[in-house]
Design a protein around this motif. Structure first.
Motif, PDB file in Angstrom:
ATOM      1  N   ALA A  24     -11.035   4.452   4.597  1.00  0.00           N
ATOM      2  CA  ALA A  24      -9.674   4.929   4.887  1.00  0.00           C
ATOM      3  C   ALA A  24      -8.904   3.884   5.688  1.00  0.00           C
ATOM      4  O   ALA A  24      -7.693   3.692   5.498  1.00  0.00           O
ATOM      5  CB  ALA A  24      -9.726   6.258   5.633  1.00  0.00           C
ATOM      6  N   ALA A  28      -5.486   1.998   4.636  1.00  0.00           N
ATOM      7  CA  ALA A  28      -4.280   1.936   5.469  1.00  0.00           C
ATOM      8  C   ALA A  28      -3.733   0.516   5.511  1.00  0.00           C
ATOM      9  O   ALA A  28      -2.514   0.295   5.459  1.00  0.00           O
ATOM     10  CB  ALA A  28      -4.594   2.429   6.882  1.00  0.00           C
ATOM     11  N   SER A  62      -4.374   7.682   3.495  1.00  0.00           N
ATOM     12  CA  SER A  62      -3.948   6.499   4.250  1.00  0.00           C
ATOM     13  C   SER A  62      -3.534   5.369   3.316  1.00  0.00           C
ATOM     14  O   SER A  62      -2.803   4.476   3.720  1.00  0.00           O
ATOM     15  CB  SER A  62      -5.003   6.046   5.274  1.00  0.00           C
ATOM     16  OG  SER A  62      -6.284   6.143   4.758  1.00  0.00           O
TER      17      SER A  62
END
Lengths: 245, 312
Positions: A24, A28, A62
């Motif tokens: 994740a 991001a 994300s």
């Protein structure tokens, strides 16, 4: 208005990562670099573990993308749908920013009346048809995925059919993980006509490690080096001509 | 893709955020790829309401329906009434209301009334498709689930425009069995031939039932057409449609009608030899006899009453 090139990673996996950084977090980072991360979780009959499901949602959230969990047999249609939805979502974001410049900071899509939204949506649809798309498909080929790989291949050639039907240019690359020396390695280089994958694909399957985070990192690196090459070489790839029978 | 979270129950009241319309949920009608459809009571009477939380898809559908309402001639799909948002437990959902069409699912209609209706419906459908194509659109996701039969007289109509796409673009939504791209018989560019492929597959499904997939290959598909007496009759038109040989719906419609005429004129003398169809036809004939008898006795009764009236 020009949407430029939409860049997406499409991660196809069936479980939890168990090695390296949090995927994740990498997703991001991808988002910061204008690369959207979509995730498809494939399951056979059994349900996916709740941890696996959470991770899949978290990566897409994300990564600014779309996630979906599907049975193997529905894979083809889902790949197509997820890619399309993510494009719309990204373009909506692009259009939203434009709107804010015109109408002020607080104006978002939701604040528009349904009638205005309709007008904006026509623009989004138009952009979606014309935009150039680059999709890097990142396939988990760990042992448990083995039986699902034929359907993955089918889904990817099907995605290629859908992308070829658009007016905009597109290219697909396929990377697999885990790989021998690195977290992930390319299986198929950027192409606008994906008819089939190298025969070795069906035979892929390695041990139990699933380094999803590091593999995503490799995928990002591939986008980065492609972009810097582009700067020198200009745009590669032939334009797909419109075919009307 | 979070449609599961929308769950309205009969009696719930939905209040539009922008237009302040009030709608009372009567029952759930069905679910599409982009949202759930409810029958609701509005100030103007019962209407259908489609509600989803992918506002983008809902907005696209509203755009399509709006274009339809501007097209000349008969309405091309359900009439659009209102497009609005609603707040349900802190979440905003987009919805629109449209004409409520009371009809039966295509397959259960055929089950109940006989497969001989299938070619009629295909011809009706091709007429509608032709008008849609002339307006610059392609239906896209043509399948029995998106079609219904309204009554008096039976008429096929479509109601889910989620896949409807401007010609020249890539088809927005499709279902594998009815999609030529999946069968390897073409791309997904929105052009009339795309819909005609799907229309042929809908017809095959109506007659044969969907008991095979694209994995069985095009050869099996063509064998199926050839081996089923009700399909074989239409083989020339179906094959042309499947291979993208029709440029417009009108051409296919004409061929279907000609083949229908040929099939029904042939069917008449050979009634005794075949097994399945004639029985049904005879039963129908019997039905007509009963009708005629009833009508006759009614006339008799009326005349008796008349004469009694005259005498008294």
């Amino acid at each position: 208005m020009n949407a430029g090139t939409l860049r997406q990673v499409l991660l196809i996996t069936d479980g939890c990562s168990n090695q390296g950084e949090d995927p994740a977090a990498v997703a991001a980072l991808a988002r910061e670099e204008q690369v959207t991360v979509n995730v498809i979780g494939v399951i056979e009959q059994d349900a996916i573990s709740s941890n696996g499901e959470k991770e899949i949602e978290a990566i897409a959230a994300s990564g600014g993308g779309v996630s979906q969990i599907v049975y193997t047999k529905q894979l083809a249609q889902t790949v197509q749908m997820v890619t399309r939805q993510a494009m719309t979502q990204t373009l909506q974001g692009v259009v939203n920013k434009e709107l804010q410049q015109i109408l002020g900071e607080d104006t978002a899509w939701e604040d528009l009346s349904p009638e205005r939204r309709g007008e904006v949506m026509e623009v989004v649809d138009e952009l979606g048809e014309q935009a150039d798309v680059e999709v890097l498909v990142l396939v988990d080929t760990s042992a448990s995925m083995r039986t699902k790989l034929p359907r993955v291949e089918e889904a990817l050639t099907d995605l290629s059919v859908s992308l070829q039907s658009r007016s905009g240019r597109h290219e697909i690359a396929v990377h697999i993980f885990p790989a021998k020396r690195k977290a992930a390695e390319p299986l198929l280089n950027w192409t606008s006509e994906l008819n089939r994958l190298p025969a070795t694909f069906q035979r892929m399957s390695s041990g139990g490690v699933t380094p999803t985070g590091p593999a995503l990192n490799e995928a990002l690196a591939a986008f980065r080096s492609r972009r810097s090459k582009r700067r020198y070489l200009g745009r590669g790839g032939g334009e797909v001509e419109e075919r009307i029978d | 893709m979070k449609n599961a979270s929308i769950n309205l129950t009969p009696g719930d009241v939905v209040r539009g955020k922008w237009h302040q319309g009030v709608y009372r949920v009567m029952r759930r009608l069905g679910e599409g790829a982009t949202g759930v459809v409810y029958l609701v009571e509005s100030a103007e009477g019962p209407v259908a309401m489609k509600i989803g939380n992918a506002a983008a898809s809902i907005t696209s559908e509203v755009n399509v329906l709006q274009h339809f309402s501007k097209a000349p001639g008969d309405q091309l799909g359900p009439a659009l009434y209102v497009s609005d948002d609603v707040n349900i437990q802190g979440e905003t959902y987009a919805f629109y209301t449209m004409e409520y069409m009371d009809g039966a699912p295509v397959l259960s209609f055929l089950e109940a009334r006989g497969r001989e209706w299938a070619p009629i419906f295909l011809v009706q459908l091709l007429g509608d498709l032709d008008r849609l194509h002339q307006a610059g659109w392609v239906f896209g996701d043509l399948k029995p689930d998106n079609l219904m039969i309204t009554e008096r007289p039976p008429r096929i109509r479509w109601f889910d425009v989620g896949g409807t796409t401007l010609q020249g673009r890539a088809v927005k939504e499709f279902t594998e069995f009815y999609d030529r791209g999946t069968w390897g018989l073409g791309d997904r560019k929105a052009e009339p031939a795309y819909d005609l492929f799907a229309a042929a597959m809908v017809f095959i499904h109506m007659i044969n039932g969907e008991r095979f997939t694209h994995r069985d290959g095009v050869e099996l598909l063509e064998r199926k057409i050839f081996s089923h007496p009700r399909l074989r009759v239409y083989q020339p038109a179906l094959k042309r449609a499947l291979h993208g040989k029709y440029r417009d719906a009108q051409m296919m419609r004409k061929d279907m009608m000609a083949l229908y005429a040929k099939a029904t004129s042939k069917e008449a003398p050979s009634r005794k030899t075949t097994t399945h169809t004639p029985r049904k036809q005879r039963r129908k004939k019997g039905g007509k006899l009963v009708d005629a008898a009833l009508g006759g006795s009614f006339l008799l009764l009326a005349s008796v009453l008349y004469w009694i009236g005259q005498v008294m």
